[in-house]
Design a protein around this motif. Structure first.
Motif, PDB file in Angstrom:
ATOM      1  N   GLU A  39       0.875  -1.167  -0.007  1.00 33.35           N
ATOM      2  CA  GLU A  39      -0.053   0.053  -0.010  1.00 33.35           C
ATOM      3  C   GLU A  39       0.921   1.292   0.161  1.00 33.35           C
ATOM      4  O   GLU A  39       1.742   1.266   0.683  1.00 33.35           O
ATOM      5  CB  GLU A  39      -0.798  -0.037   1.217  1.00 33.35           C
ATOM      6  N   THR A  59      -2.844   6.982   0.388  1.00 32.88           N
ATOM      7  CA  THR A  59      -4.090   6.312   0.363  1.00 32.88           C
ATOM      8  C   THR A  59      -5.168   7.306   0.205  1.00 32.88           C
ATOM      9  O   THR A  59      -5.400   8.377   0.868  1.00 32.88           O
ATOM     10  CB  THR A  59      -4.046   5.423   1.645  1.00 32.88           C
ATOM     11  N   GLN A  62      -5.721  -9.879  -1.221  1.00 35.43           N
ATOM     12  CA  GLN A  62      -6.162  -9.921  -2.566  1.00 35.43           C
ATOM     13  C   GLN A  62      -5.032 -10.028  -3.598  1.00 35.43           C
ATOM     14  O   GLN A  62      -5.048 -10.472  -4.753  1.00 35.43           O
ATOM     15  CB  GLN A  62      -7.087  -8.651  -3.008  1.00 35.43           C
ATOM     16  N   HIS A  63      -3.830  -9.659  -2.942  1.00 36.14           N
ATOM     17  CA  HIS A  63      -2.647  -9.762  -3.779  1.00 36.14           C
ATOM     18  C   HIS A  63      -1.790 -10.923  -3.260  1.00 36.14           C
ATOM     19  O   HIS A  63      -0.383 -10.884  -3.681  1.00 36.14           O
ATOM     20  CB  HIS A  63      -1.853  -8.426  -3.540  1.00 36.14           C
ATOM     21  N   LYS A  75      -8.607   7.409  -6.012  1.00 39.15           N
ATOM     22  CA  LYS A  75      -8.849   6.054  -6.188  1.00 39.15           C
ATOM     23  C   LYS A  75      -8.314   5.511  -7.840  1.00 39.15           C
ATOM     24  O   LYS A  75      -7.877   4.390  -7.822  1.00 39.15           O
ATOM     25  CB  LYS A  75     -10.335   5.552  -6.243  1.00 39.15           C
ATOM     26  N   ASP A  76      -8.610   6.429  -8.659  1.00 43.15           N
ATOM     27  CA  ASP A  76      -8.149   6.062 -10.066  1.00 43.15           C
ATOM     28  C   ASP A  76      -6.578   5.821 -10.177  1.00 43.15           C
ATOM     29  O   ASP A  76      -6.083   5.285 -11.142  1.00 43.15           O
ATOM     30  CB  ASP A  76      -8.625   6.901 -10.942  1.00 43.15           C
ATOM     31  N   VAL A 111      -1.259   0.464  -6.259  1.00 46.31           N
ATOM     32  CA  VAL A 111      -1.174  -0.924  -5.573  1.00 46.31           C
ATOM     33  C   VAL A 111      -0.844  -2.298  -6.323  1.00 46.31           C
ATOM     34  O   VAL A 111       0.246  -3.066  -6.186  1.00 46.31           O
ATOM     35  CB  VAL A 111      -2.324  -1.344  -4.647  1.00 46.31           C
ATOM     36  N   ALA A 112      -1.358  -2.119  -7.617  1.00 48.97           N
ATOM     37  CA  ALA A 112      -1.123  -3.342  -8.192  1.00 48.97           C
ATOM     38  C   ALA A 112       0.417  -3.495  -8.853  1.00 48.97           C
ATOM     39  O   ALA A 112       0.937  -4.403  -9.013  1.00 48.97           O
ATOM     40  CB  ALA A 112      -2.097  -3.176  -9.607  1.00 48.97           C
ATOM     41  N   TYR A 117      -4.457   5.431  -7.037  1.00 48.80           N
ATOM     42  CA  TYR A 117      -4.144   4.561  -6.143  1.00 48.80           C
ATOM     43  C   TYR A 117      -4.380   2.985  -6.386  1.00 48.80           C
ATOM     44  O   TYR A 117      -3.291   2.184  -6.118  1.00 48.80           O
ATOM     45  CB  TYR A 117      -5.076   4.792  -4.743  1.00 48.80           C
ATOM     46  N   GLU A 118      -5.364   2.671  -6.897  1.00 42.82           N
ATOM     47  CA  GLU A 118      -5.561   1.062  -7.296  1.00 42.82           C
ATOM     48  C   GLU A 118      -4.459   0.620  -8.182  1.00 42.82           C
ATOM     49  O   GLU A 118      -3.760  -0.492  -7.780  1.00 42.82           O
ATOM     50  CB  GLU A 118      -6.923   0.679  -7.666  1.00 42.82           C
ATOM     51  N   LEU A 147      -6.456  -6.167   1.386  1.00 47.33           N
ATOM     52  CA  LEU A 147      -5.783  -5.528   0.198  1.00 47.33           C
ATOM     53  C   LEU A 147      -4.693  -6.656   0.150  1.00 47.33           C
ATOM     54  O   LEU A 147      -4.529  -7.120  -0.804  1.00 47.33           O
ATOM     55  CB  LEU A 147      -5.354  -4.130   0.382  1.00 47.33           C
TER      56      LEU A 147
END
Length: 416
Positions: free
Chosen positions: A58, A62, A164-165, A103-104, A110-111, A106-107, A161
């Motif tokens: 992360e 955030t 999920q990874h 969010k557009d 993270v990926a 941040y995500e 999170l």
């Protein structure tokens, strides 16, 4: 690689990123020289917490962080602070930081961070046996500690999170469960998350120096010189130094918090700032620390270094020039006395390091738009040690003009 195909590479920066990159390039058959103004592990790689923090995917930026930031930034001894004398200078960086928290962005960040963590963990496990490095590893996991259920529940989205990874962890909801992993903590810590894949190095300075010795033993060279400028030429790159010019086919810039100054001589403007981190190292361990301890809401960690302990962390945004504020280190030690009953706060050595930080918490691993012979590898923030082996393999692929293991678009400097 045949001798006739050898390419001479200069790597600027002898911290953990530069040294590991030099080793990776050497393993591909290149002739490599390391240049540094002070020497191996002379700056941030000398005094960090020694953690390979692969579960930390992360970014700092955030969603919603700017609602919390004013309170943090105004506390000079808090986990995230801004030196008033530096506020105007860092304002453009803070604006980018705020935008990175949407969010557009941040995500995808993270990926991208998760992909670099996977590559880095696998690369480290390949590197360790190659350099006979297992004796430098501590495979003891990490505890993130919380005071009360409310604080713990607020952390659950971050744990989700990680899951999920593909990151394994155990959530602990009683002091007794925590004590099975780390006995002796103040009972105010009622909940925790344990990540078994986390590992530490016994001493980050000794690890970097060990890698540098491996590099030299295999024919690499290390020079202590001050870099003044970089100029692409028709046949390569010329580096002006205080000891005269140096020339190479390609150059890797891995000079940590000073990298943007070098890049500027090429014409590249990069929004690199400095997370100033403070710690105190105690030569002997007065408390039996059995795993890496992270006190999340207080922004610091306690780790084993050699036969002793290191207490450090927090983020101070203050650039490279302002004097150190060691009251921050003293505050962390006072908290450690409270959190680890029996801990002896005497006899420690204070230190401050400069973590190279970009607004979206992702490093730059890319060619310069000004010259495809210049490769950037910096801006890892507090994850330089963690991502060193993976960055090194990606750098070696770029230098060799081979296909890279993960998409490097998120790490390209042109994103700014």
């Amino acid at each position: 690689m045949a001798q006739s195909e050898q390419v001479e590479i200069l790597v600027i920066g002898a911290g953990i990123i530069g040294v590991t990159s030099a080793l990776a390039l050497q393993a591909q058959g290149h002739r490599v020289r390391l240049l540094d103004r002070k020497g191996v592990a002379a700056e941030t790689s000398r005094g960090n917490a020694g953690a390979f923090a692969f579960p930390e995917v992360e970014p700092l930026a955030t969603p919603g962080i700017m609602r919390k930031a004013p309170k943090w930034l105004l506390d000079p001894l808090g986990p995230l602070s801004l030196r008033p004398a530096y506020a105007a200078r860092i304002a453009p960086w803070m604006l980018r930081f705020w935008r990175a928290s949407w969010k557009d962005r941040y995500e995808p960040a993270v990926a991208a961070q998760s992909s670099l963590m996977r590559v880095s963990q696998a690369a480290l496990e390949r590197l360790i046996p190659r350099v006979n490095g297992e004796a430098f590893m501590r495979r003891e996991g990490q505890l993130q500690l919380y005071e009360g259920r409310a604080q713990f529940e607020a952390s659950l989205p971050a744990w989700k999170l990680r899951g999920q990874h593909g990151i394994a962890f155990d959530l602990l909801e009683t002091p007794a469960a925590i004590a099975e992993i780390q006995p002796g903590l103040n009972p105010r810590f009622t909940h925790a998350g344990f990540t078994p894949s986390w590992l530490n190095v016994t001493d980050p300075a000794l690890w970097t120096e060990h890698l540098a010795r491996q590099f030299v033993a295999a024919g690499g060279q290390i020079e202590i010189v001050e870099i003044q400028s970089i100029t692409p030429t028709a046949s390569g790159v010329e580096i002006a130094t205080n000891a005269g010019p140096r020339r190479a086919d390609q150059v890797v810039i891995a000079a940590g918090a000073w990298s943007h100054r070098i890049a500027r001589t090429l014409g590249d403007k990069i929004p690199l700032e400095t997370e100033r981190g403070y710690n105190t190292t105690f030569p002997t361990a007065s408390f039996d620390v059995r795993t890496h301890l992270s006190f999340s809401s207080h922004g610091f960690v306690v780790s084993r270094i050699g036969e002793g302990l290191r207490v450090g962390g927090a983020v101070e945004l203050g650039g490279l020039e302002l004097p150190a504020n060691y009251k921050r280190a003293e505050t962390l030690v006072r908290k450690t006395v409270e959190f680890l009953p029996g801990f002896d706060p005497n006899g420690g050595t204070q230190w401050m390091g400069f973590r190279p930080s970009l607004p979206d918490s992702l490093p730059i691993i890319s060619r310069s738009p000004r010259s495809d012979r210049v490769i950037y590898a910096f801006g890892h923030g507090h994850l330089g040690l963690t991502q060193s082996a993976g960055t090194a393999e990606l750098v070696a692929s770029l230098v060799g003009r081979r296909e890279v293991e993960i998409p490097l678009g998120p790490f390209d400097m042109r994103r700014f």
